[in-house]
Design a protein around this motif. Structure first.
Motif, mmCIF file in Angstrom:
data_model
loop_
_atom_site.group_PDB
_atom_site.id
_atom_site.type_symbol
_atom_site.label_atom_id
_atom_site.label_comp_id
_atom_site.label_asym_id
_atom_site.label_seq_id
_atom_site.Cartn_x
_atom_site.Cartn_y
_atom_site.Cartn_z
ATOM 1 N N GLU A 36 33.788 -30.129 -21.347
ATOM 2 C CA GLU A 36 33.799 -30.774 -22.661
ATOM 3 C C GLU A 36 32.588 -30.368 -23.483
ATOM 4 O O GLU A 36 32.690 -30.146 -24.701
ATOM 5 N N THR A 37 31.442 -30.254 -22.817
ATOM 6 C CA THR A 37 30.219 -29.861 -23.513
ATOM 7 C C THR A 37 30.345 -28.467 -24.092
ATOM 8 O O THR A 37 29.913 -28.200 -25.221
ATOM 9 N N VAL A 38 30.943 -27.553 -23.339
ATOM 10 C CA VAL A 38 31.127 -26.184 -23.829
ATOM 11 C C VAL A 38 32.054 -26.168 -25.042
ATOM 12 O O VAL A 38 31.787 -25.486 -26.040
ATOM 13 N N LEU A 39 33.140 -26.932 -24.987
ATOM 14 C CA LEU A 39 34.059 -26.980 -26.129
ATOM 15 C C LEU A 39 33.375 -27.551 -27.369
ATOM 16 O O LEU A 39 33.556 -27.042 -28.485
ATOM 17 N N LEU A 40 32.598 -28.590 -27.202
ATOM 18 C CA LEU A 40 31.875 -29.169 -28.329
ATOM 19 C C LEU A 40 30.868 -28.175 -28.901
ATOM 20 O O LEU A 40 30.694 -28.078 -30.124
ATOM 21 N N ALA A 41 30.212 -27.422 -28.030
ATOM 22 C CA ALA A 41 29.256 -26.417 -28.499
ATOM 23 C C ALA A 41 29.969 -25.311 -29.283
ATOM 24 O O ALA A 41 29.467 -24.838 -30.307
#
Length: 343
Positions: free
Chosen positions: A137-142
């Protein structure tokens, strides 16, 4: 001998790997909200830490954002004491009035409380329950923010705890899925709390969790979660290598430069842009610019003083810092001094 449920065994192996190497009799604290991820982590730490000669405690943070939050925090603390964790602490925080959106404000308050507890108890590390799903999820948000390599590198397994640089923040579960933590709780007879904020569409991460990531899994297959997390790991290694080069370049730019805090423009201008931007970012942080407010826009303004200077005035950084170029030197002054000199 009773057979250990596979999810419980996987959690314990991950925690053992994360805790190996800490000095004997050292204290580690687990941050536990009472959700499945942090509850399963705390149970694994309670089992593993004593077998490694470590002391293990728990901190549960009451953000006071929902009715009944104090009762839930007290219930987590009671369970922790029964599980043999010591010390156990409930930290009530105030989120309102902090900078940023509600997620950022709550995170800042939480880490401040964890840092305070770690310092008071002399902890070597604070463990948090972020999973492989959280990393994806963090990668997608980034990606959605247009972040660079550091943002896409996601969450690091180990880093200094914000507010307590001599304490490690450790994420043992970055290779463990959210499904595994839920199954571990079931196997251990634990009853995690489900935070309604995690399903609130007002929060970007909640929308990614409920809609964006499931859509990617449906379109590309179940491996997409692990692949996103793996991408973060690969980029983290690249980012670490580039940061090492940047630290060396920063030292070179200082060598023989005028003033202890000044940098030589000639040393900076010959650097590859990817390295130079990291050098300027590191320098800005050294000057006191807060990392939460320092953006690429600020670094680009510093870079313009190096490669596109035509006599322009200072570049301004968060924290009341102005950076001025004079000949071959970049140097910083406070904005108050800047005003006094130009007013």
């Amino acid at each position: 001998m009773a057979r250990i449920a596979p999810p419980v065994a996987e959690m314990r192996v991950a925690v053992r790997r994360a805790l190996t190497g800490f000095p004997p009799d050292g204290l580690v604290l687990t941050a536990c909200s009472g959700g499945a991820d942090s509850l399963a982590l705390a149970a694994a730490v309670a089992f593993v830490a004593p077998r490694l000669g470590l002391r293990a405690g728990l901190v549960t943070v009451d953000h006071r954002l929902q009715d009944g939050s104090a009762d839930r925090a007290a219930a987590v603390a009671r369970w922790a004491g029964e599980a043999g964790l010591d010390p156990v602490e409930v930290a009530a925080v105030t989120v309102a009035g902090r900078p940023g959106g509600p997620e950022a404000a709550a995170r800042e308050a939480r880490y401040a409380a964890l840092a305070d507890a770690a310092r008071r108890h002399g902890a070597a590390a604070v463990l948090v329950g972020h999973t492989r799903d959280d990393q994806a999820e963090t990668v997608l948000l980034a990606l959605a923010r247009g972040a660079g390599i550091k943002g896409l590198a996601g969450m690091r397994e180990r880093r200094p705890l914000p507010g307590a640089d001599d304490v490690l923040l450790v994420r043992p579960l970055l290779e463990i899925t959210r499904e595994q933590t839920h199954k571990a709780c079931v196997a251990l007879g634990l009853h995690p709390w489900s935070d309604p904020h995690n399903a609130d569409p007002a929060y970007a991460r909640s929308r990614v969790r409920a809609d964006a990531l499931p859509a990617l899994v449906a379109a590309l297959g179940p491996r997409v979660v692990g692949n996103l997390a793996r991408t973060a790991g690969l980029l983290a290694a690249d980012a670490a290598a580039l940061d090492g080069l940047a630290r060396t370049a920063l030292a070179e730019a200082r060598r023989g430069g005028p003033g202890g805090g000044a940098l030589r423009v000639r040393s900076l201008s010959g650097l590859d842009p990817a390295i130079r931007s990291r050098v300027l970012h590191l320098w800005a942080r050294e000057l006191g610019a807060p990392g939460t407010a320092l953006s690429q826009r600020h670094v680009s303004a510093l870079d313009a003083l190096v490669v596109d200077w035509h006599g322009q005035g200072s570049a301004y950084l968060p924290g009341g810092i102005a950076v001025r170029r004079s000949g071959d030197a970049l140097a910083a002054v406070t904005t108050d001094t800047e005003v006094d000199q130009t007013g």
